[in-house]
Structures are given as structure tokens and as C-alpha cells.
Design an enzyme around this catalytic site. Structure first.
Site, PDB file in Angstrom:
ATOM      1  N   PHE A  82       3.606  13.902 -10.719  1.00 49.00           N
ATOM      2  CA  PHE A  82       2.639  13.586  -9.803  1.00 49.00           C
ATOM      3  C   PHE A  82       1.626  12.439 -10.239  1.00 49.00           C
ATOM      4  CE2 PHE A  82       3.414  17.852  -8.333  1.00 49.00           C
ATOM      5  CZ  PHE A  82       3.624  17.789  -7.053  1.00 49.00           C
ATOM      6  N   SER A 126       6.588   7.895  -2.026  1.00 46.50           N
ATOM      7  CA  SER A 126       5.863   7.519  -0.857  1.00 46.50           C
ATOM      8  C   SER A 126       6.384   6.921   0.082  1.00 46.50           C
ATOM      9  CB  SER A 126       4.611   6.804  -1.587  1.00 46.50           C
ATOM     10  OG  SER A 126       3.934   6.259  -0.204  1.00 46.50           O
ATOM     11  N   TYR A 151      -0.010  -0.921  -5.878  1.00 45.88           N
ATOM     12  CA  TYR A 151       0.341   0.444  -6.072  1.00 45.88           C
ATOM     13  C   TYR A 151       1.789   0.633  -5.250  1.00 45.88           C
ATOM     14  CZ  TYR A 151       0.586   5.402  -4.214  1.00 45.88           C
ATOM     15  OH  TYR A 151       1.115   6.553  -3.979  1.00 45.88           O
ATOM     16  N   LYS A 155       5.451   2.412  -7.007  1.00 43.01           N
ATOM     17  CA  LYS A 155       6.493   3.419  -6.530  1.00 43.01           C
ATOM     18  C   LYS A 155       7.921   2.878  -6.287  1.00 43.01           C
ATOM     19  CE  LYS A 155       3.344   6.583  -6.154  1.00 43.01           C
ATOM     20  NZ  LYS A 155       3.451   7.736  -7.189  1.00 43.01           N
ATOM     21  N   GLY A 298      -3.066  -5.176   5.694  1.00 41.38           N
ATOM     22  CA  GLY A 298      -2.243  -4.345   5.039  1.00 41.38           C
ATOM     23  C   GLY A 298      -1.713  -3.145   5.686  1.00 41.38           C
TER      24      GLY A 298
HETATM   25  P1  NAD Z   1      -4.367  12.593  -7.291  1.00 41.30           P
HETATM   26  O1  NAD Z   1      -5.254  11.505  -7.701  1.00 41.30           O
HETATM   27  O2  NAD Z   1      -5.696  13.599  -6.546  1.00 41.30           O
HETATM   28  O3  NAD Z   1      -3.831  13.338  -8.442  1.00 41.30           O
HETATM   29  C1  NAD Z   1      -3.224  12.726  -9.392  1.00 41.30           C
HETATM   30  C2  NAD Z   1      -3.743  13.353 -10.846  1.00 41.30           C
HETATM   31  O4  NAD Z   1      -3.103  12.534 -11.946  1.00 41.30           O
HETATM   32  C3  NAD Z   1      -5.155  13.173 -11.094  1.00 41.30           C
HETATM   33  O5  NAD Z   1      -5.635  14.694 -11.307  1.00 41.30           O
HETATM   34  C4  NAD Z   1      -5.255  12.334 -12.325  1.00 41.30           C
HETATM   35  O6  NAD Z   1      -6.401  12.588 -13.171  1.00 41.30           O
HETATM   36  C5  NAD Z   1      -3.900  12.237 -13.017  1.00 41.30           C
HETATM   37  N1  NAD Z   1      -3.593  11.177 -13.631  1.00 41.30           N
HETATM   38  C6  NAD Z   1      -3.281   9.911 -13.391  1.00 41.30           C
HETATM   39  N2  NAD Z   1      -3.059   9.164 -14.273  1.00 41.30           N
HETATM   40  C7  NAD Z   1      -2.794   9.944 -15.632  1.00 41.30           C
HETATM   41  C8  NAD Z   1      -2.416   9.537 -16.811  1.00 41.30           C
HETATM   42  N3  NAD Z   1      -2.007   8.442 -17.311  1.00 41.30           N
HETATM   43  N4  NAD Z   1      -2.396  10.687 -17.601  1.00 41.30           N
HETATM   44  C9  NAD Z   1      -2.729  12.169 -17.248  1.00 41.30           C
HETATM   45  N5  NAD Z   1      -3.134  12.264 -15.887  1.00 41.30           N
HETATM   46  C10 NAD Z   1      -3.191  11.393 -15.018  1.00 41.30           C
HETATM   47  O7  NAD Z   1      -3.506  12.081  -6.150  1.00 41.30           O
HETATM   48  P2  NAD Z   1      -2.329  12.934  -5.311  1.00 41.30           P
HETATM   49  O8  NAD Z   1      -3.190  12.558  -3.891  1.00 41.30           O
HETATM   50  O9  NAD Z   1      -2.270  14.407  -5.767  1.00 41.30           O
HETATM   51  O10 NAD Z   1      -0.949  12.129  -5.472  1.00 41.30           O
HETATM   52  C11 NAD Z   1      -0.205  12.560  -6.319  1.00 41.30           C
HETATM   53  C12 NAD Z   1       1.110  11.931  -6.476  1.00 41.30           C
HETATM   54  O11 NAD Z   1       1.494  11.758  -5.036  1.00 41.30           O
HETATM   55  C13 NAD Z   1       0.706  10.308  -6.725  1.00 41.30           C
HETATM   56  O12 NAD Z   1       1.693   9.867  -7.519  1.00 41.30           O
HETATM   57  C14 NAD Z   1       0.582   9.660  -5.549  1.00 41.30           C
HETATM   58  O13 NAD Z   1       0.923   8.155  -5.799  1.00 41.30           O
HETATM   59  C15 NAD Z   1       1.620  10.137  -4.706  1.00 41.30           C
HETATM   60  N6  NAD Z   1       1.225   9.947  -3.306  1.00 41.30           N
HETATM   61  C16 NAD Z   1       0.178  10.490  -2.902  1.00 41.30           C
HETATM   62  C17 NAD Z   1      -0.058  10.339  -1.416  1.00 41.30           C
HETATM   63  C18 NAD Z   1      -1.279  10.751  -0.854  1.00 41.30           C
HETATM   64  O14 NAD Z   1      -1.850  10.295   0.224  1.00 41.30           O
HETATM   65  N7  NAD Z   1      -2.280  11.456  -1.513  1.00 41.30           N
HETATM   66  C19 NAD Z   1       0.986   9.708  -0.510  1.00 41.30           C
HETATM   67  C20 NAD Z   1       2.167   9.415  -1.133  1.00 41.30           C
HETATM   68  C21 NAD Z   1       2.178   9.543  -2.517  1.00 41.30           C
HETATM   69  C1  WQD Z   2      -4.201   6.246   8.135  1.00 38.53           C
HETATM   70  C2  WQD Z   2      -4.360   5.674   9.469  1.00 38.53           C
HETATM   71  C3  WQD Z   2      -5.597   3.523   9.174  1.00 38.53           C
HETATM   72  C4  WQD Z   2      -9.310   5.515   7.499  1.00 38.53           C
HETATM   73  C5  WQD Z   2      -2.086   5.637   2.584  1.00 38.53           C
HETATM   74  C6  WQD Z   2      -1.481   4.638   1.357  1.00 38.53           C
HETATM   75  C7  WQD Z   2       0.045   4.927   1.437  1.00 38.53           C
HETATM   76  C8  WQD Z   2       0.228   6.590   1.210  1.00 38.53           C
HETATM   77  C9  WQD Z   2      -0.675   7.463   2.181  1.00 38.53           C
HETATM   78  C10 WQD Z   2       0.207   6.928  -1.264  1.00 38.53           C
HETATM   79  C11 WQD Z   2      -4.179   4.147   9.297  1.00 38.53           C
HETATM   80  C12 WQD Z   2      -6.552   4.596   9.837  1.00 38.53           C
HETATM   81  C13 WQD Z   2      -8.182   5.127   8.072  1.00 38.53           C
HETATM   82  C14 WQD Z   2     -10.330   4.885   8.357  1.00 38.53           C
HETATM   83  C15 WQD Z   2      -8.850   4.456  10.274  1.00 38.53           C
HETATM   84  N1  WQD Z   2      -0.379   6.955   0.090  1.00 38.53           N
HETATM   85  N2  WQD Z   2      -7.926   4.641   9.348  1.00 38.53           N
HETATM   86  N3  WQD Z   2     -10.038   4.627   9.711  1.00 38.53           N
HETATM   87  O1  WQD Z   2      -2.971   3.779   4.965  1.00 38.53           O
HETATM   88  O2  WQD Z   2      -1.250   5.306   6.048  1.00 38.53           O
HETATM   89  O3  WQD Z   2      -1.619   5.558   3.900  1.00 38.53           O
HETATM   90  O4  WQD Z   2      -2.000   6.999   2.230  1.00 38.53           O
HETATM   91  O5  WQD Z   2       1.276   6.828  -1.412  1.00 38.53           O
HETATM   92  O6  WQD Z   2       0.669   4.275   0.357  1.00 38.53           O
HETATM   93  O7  WQD Z   2      -1.582   3.472   1.964  1.00 38.53           O
HETATM   94  O8  WQD Z   2      -3.451   6.311   4.853  1.00 38.53           O
HETATM   95  O9  WQD Z   2      -5.413   7.786   5.717  1.00 38.53           O
HETATM   96  O10 WQD Z   2      -5.746   5.174   4.801  1.00 38.53           O
HETATM   97  O11 WQD Z   2      -4.790   5.746   6.946  1.00 38.53           O
HETATM   98  O12 WQD Z   2      -8.673   3.927  11.357  1.00 38.53           O
HETATM   99  O13 WQD Z   2     -11.662   4.990   7.961  1.00 38.53           O
HETATM  100  O14 WQD Z   2      -5.763   5.699   9.804  1.00 38.53           O
HETATM  101  O15 WQD Z   2      -5.840   2.366   9.447  1.00 38.53           O
HETATM  102  O16 WQD Z   2      -3.870   3.946  10.673  1.00 38.53           O
HETATM  103  P1  WQD Z   2      -2.368   5.165   5.001  1.00 38.53           P
HETATM  104  P2  WQD Z   2      -4.849   6.473   5.733  1.00 38.53           P
END
Ligand code: NAD
Ligand code: WQD
Length: 340
Positions: A82, A126, A151, A155, A298
Site C-alpha cells: 500500500f 488506482s 502521482y 501508478k 485535471g
Molecule cells: P495513506 O497515506 O493513508 O497510507 C499510505 C501509508 O504508507 C502511510 O501510512 C504512509 O506513512 C506510508 N508510506 C508512504 N511512503 C512510505 C515509505 N517510503 N516507507 C514506509 N511507509 C511509507 O494512503 P491510503 O489512502 O491508505 O492509500 C494506500 C494505497 O492505495 C496507496 O498506494 C494509494 O496510492 C492507493 N490508492 C489510494 C486511494 C485513495 O483514494 N485513498 C485510491 C486509489 C489508490
Molecule cells: C471526488 C469528486 C471532485 C472535493 C482522487 C485521486 C485518484 C484516486 C482517488 C488515488 C470529484 C469532487 C472533491 C471537494 C468536490 N486516488 N470534489 N469538492 O479526484 O475522484 O480521485 O482520489 O489513486 O487518483 O485523484 O477524488 O475525492 O478528490 O473527488 O466537488 O472539495 O468530488 O471534483 O468530482 P478524485 P476526490
């Protein structure tokens, strides 16, 4: 009991996944340097599951220290990776930091997997890899568009690195999990998302409801969607967590079709920003203060998943909908705000 190494185990999705793994009979060791988390979550995991989880507070980019973790834990059967930096906007400002952190951590974990013959690897990808897809819902075959941010590129590159590794190392098996928009919290109200600065829609909403922010800005209502606001596929974090358990079980039992498979994880339905706001108002009984603002640069207009592949091959199905997400996020926000 099989032991799994979870990188980023103290973060939002990692911590919820650890709970699901433990509840399904796995032992877990975590590696997290707390760059975006803290150690309190380990106590919460213990409270929920009754099990203590060891976290190695090390940077995954430090290969030597990472190797030591594997030497101390020779019984690891799989890795769920993660750990990453995840803020789209920050990655635009600091691309090198994002490339170094997200790519080196992945490379070092793969190297450790090879050296220590840990054959099962799961990667947090993602829906961002698809970009502004033309045809909805997106399947795993939907072609990728150019990444919108550094970012997003980490991925896409992460997936490609793992695919190349899999090709060159046929005994190693990988799963790439493409999350749509995760939200919500654990039912216990002990654990949920705790961002320092909320940028994502779900925590922005709960923070407005609790009074931490005056209003919510809806980024655009003039898109070509049913109410003009953007469409996303919101998935409950515990459903997402369970997909990791199913994925690691699939790998351990050698049920994977090929040695590198990607899966979409969403609920297969899109909700607009305004619908998410309404869902929150309905389940919480609170009126939100929101304004319509300009479009956010974006932003993808609309995206939602076809998750049939995960359903068929991983035997996974999401059980919760947008209202469940909003209710659990709200319950957690109320507890979290009291704690502060
Ligand atoms: P998060 O930031 O809550 O958790 C990531 C954890 O990784 C953190 O606790 C951070 O301290 C740790 N970390 C980062 N870099 C590190 C390093 N170099 N060494 C050790 N620890 C490290 O994020 P999350 O929301 O739990 O996301 C987890 C994964 O899922 C990520 O890869 C993120 O890109 C992916 N993801 C998240 C979302 C989302 O919206 N939350 C959506 C799609 C994909
Ligand atoms: C959701 C919707 C905004 C905040 C992000 C990353 C994506 C993935 C998931 C990691 C959008 C709208 C948001 C606000 C709003 N992460 N919005 N007002 O952008 O879909 O995805 O998280 O991989 O890579 O880009 O998520 O929650 O920011 O936005 O209107 O204050 O809510 O425009 O339509 P997003 P989000």
C-alpha cells in the site's frame, strides 16, 4: 497461520485491510515510516481484533533496512504493498519526491520478494490509470490514457514494473488492484480516514458537517452528467479491504489465472457529487452548506467500474453502498473530532 507483510499498514486502507486479514486468519507484519500516519492506529487494530501487530518504522526506500525485515520474518508468504505518497496536487509540485518514494519503495519490495522467495505480491493501483476514459464502465481492458499527474504516472509505472518482473520471474505471482474512490470507516467507530488536510470529497463533507469547515465547494455543475457534477464510483473501505484478503487467498491457493492479473475494485455504479451530498444529508439528518464553484483542473468528468472480473475470479463482491459509506464516515468523524 500465514504471515503477510503489509507496507503502509498504518495508513487508511492498509489499517482496514489488516483488520480484515486478521479476522480471516492471517498473521500480519507492517512496514510504515509514518510519513502520512501515526502509531495510534496499531492500538486501534489491537482493540478491534485482539491481536498486536508489529510495525517496522522504516522507509521502504532504505533497501538495507527492508532486507532486515525479511531476514527477521522468514515465514512471510505474501506482500501487500500500500505504501505510497498519494496526493495528486502535491505530486504536481514535487514530482521527484513522488517518483523516488513510490517507485523505489516498489522496486525494493520486489527485490526483497525475489531475494527471499516471497512469491505473492499485491499492489495498490488506482482508477487514475484510466484517466478520462471514453467508454464507461471501464473494464481492466480499457486502454490507459496519458497520466494526468506524476502521482498517476507512479501508478501506471508501478503496474508496468510489476508486469515486467512477473514476466521475468514466472514463479512470482502478482495482483494489481485498481481502486476507485474509497470512503467510509470501520463499523467499530475506532478506525477511519484521518487526513491532516482533507481534500477528498468524503472527508470534506464530514468535516463541514462537524463544523471544521464553513462550506463545501462543488467543483463544477456544468459537466455533461445527469446533474452537471462529476461522477465517481465510491467504494466502502471495508469492502476494499476484503478484496485484498480474497486476492491473497487466491494467490496462496495458486488459483490465479496468470502470474500477473489486474482487477477493478468499485461498486460498478457512479454517483455524482451532488448525489453524494444528498446521501450524506439523508443518513445523517444534517443539512450541508455547499456552494457551486468552478471546475477543478485535471478532474475526470465521469468514471465507474465494471468489477465482473474480481467477482468471478476473486469471488469478491462489494456489500455496501454510498449511504453506508457516508454513514460510517460520519460516525467516525464524530468520534475522531471528540478525540482531538
Ligand atoms: P495513506 O497515506 O493513508 O497510507 C499510505 C501509508 O504508507 C502511510 O501510512 C504512509 O506513512 C506510508 N508510506 C508512504 N511512503 C512510505 C515509505 N517510503 N516507507 C514506509 N511507509 C511509507 O494512503 P491510503 O489512502 O491508505 O492509500 C494506500 C494505497 O492505495 C496507496 O498506494 C494509494 O496510492 C492507493 N490508492 C489510494 C486511494 C485513495 O483514494 N485513498 C485510491 C486509489 C489508490
Ligand atoms: C471526488 C469528486 C471532485 C472535493 C482522487 C485521486 C485518484 C484516486 C482517488 C488515488 C470529484 C469532487 C472533491 C471537494 C468536490 N486516488 N470534489 N469538492 O479526484 O475522484 O480521485 O482520489 O489513486 O487518483 O485523484 O477524488 O475525492 O478528490 O473527488 O466537488 O472539495 O468530488 O471534483 O468530482 P478524485 P476526490
Amino acid at each position: 497461520m500465514k504471515k503477510v507483510l503489509v507496507s503502509g499498514g498504518c495508513g487508511y486502507i492498509g489499517s482496514h485491510t489488516i483488520v480484515d486479514l486478521i479476522n480471516n486468519g492471517f498473521k500480519v507484519v507492517s512496514v510504515d515510516n509514518h510519513i502520512n500516519s501515526n502509531s495510534k492506529v496499531l492500538k486501534r487494530i489491537e482493540k478491534i481484533t485482539g491481536k498486536k501487530v508489529k510495525n517496522y518504522k522504516i522507509d521502504l526506500c532504505n533497501e538495507k533496512k527492508l532486507q532486515k525485515v525479511f531476514l527477521e520474518n522468514k515465514d512471510i508468504v505474501g506482500i501487500i504493498h500500500f505504501a505510497a505518497l498519494k496526493s495528486v496536487g502535491e505530486s504536481v509540485e514535487k514530482p521527484l519526491w513522488y517518483f523516488k518514494n513510490n517507485l523505489n519503495s516498489t522496486l525494493n519490495l520486489l527485490q526483497a520478494a525475489k531475494t527471499h522467495k516471497v512469491r505473492n505480491f499485491i499492489f495498490s493501483s488506482s482508477c487514475t490509470v484510466y484517466g478520462n476514459a471514453e467508454k464507461l464502465p471501464v473494464t481492466e481492458e480499457t486502454p490507459w490514457l496519458k497520466a494526468e499527474s506524476p502521482y498517476g504516472l507512479t501508478k501506471q509505472m508501478g503496474e508496468e514494473i510489476i508486469e515486467s518482473f512477473a514476466k521475468a520471474n514466472p514463479k512470482h505471482n502478482s495482483i494489481l488492484l485498481r481502486y476507485f474512490n474509497p470512503g467510509g470507516a470501520h463499523d467499530s467507530k475506532l478506525m477511519g480516514e484521518a487526513p491532516n488536510v482533507a481534500l477528498n470529497l468524503v472527508p470534506v463533507i464530514t468535516e463541514q458537517a462537524i463544523g471544521k469547515r464553513k462550506s463545501i465547494m462543488v467543483f463544477g455543475d456544468d459537466y455533461d452528467t445527469r446533474d452537471g457534477s462529476c461522477v465517481r464510483d465510491y467504494i466502502h473501505v471495508m469492502d476494499l479491504a476484503n478484496a485484498h484478503t480474497k486476492a491473497i487467498q487466491n494467490l496462496v491457493k495458486k488459483k490465479n489465472k496468470t502470474n500477473c492479473e489486474a482487477y477493478n475494485l468499485g461498486i460498478g455504479e457512479g454517483a455524482t457529487v451532488l448525489e453524494v451530498i444528498k446521501a450524506f444529508e439523508k443518513v445523517s439528518g444534517k443539512k450541508l452548506n455547499y456552494k457551486i464553484g468552478p471546475r477543478r483542473e485535471g478532474d475526470v468528468v465521469a468514471i465507474y467500474s465494471n468489477y465482473k472480473k474480481a467477482k468471478k475470479q476473486l469471488k469478491w463482491k462489494p456489500k455496501r453502498n454510498i449511504e453506508d459509506i457516508m454513514l460510517s464516515a460520519w460516525e467516525w468523524e464524530k468520534v475522531r473530532s471528540k478525540k482531538k
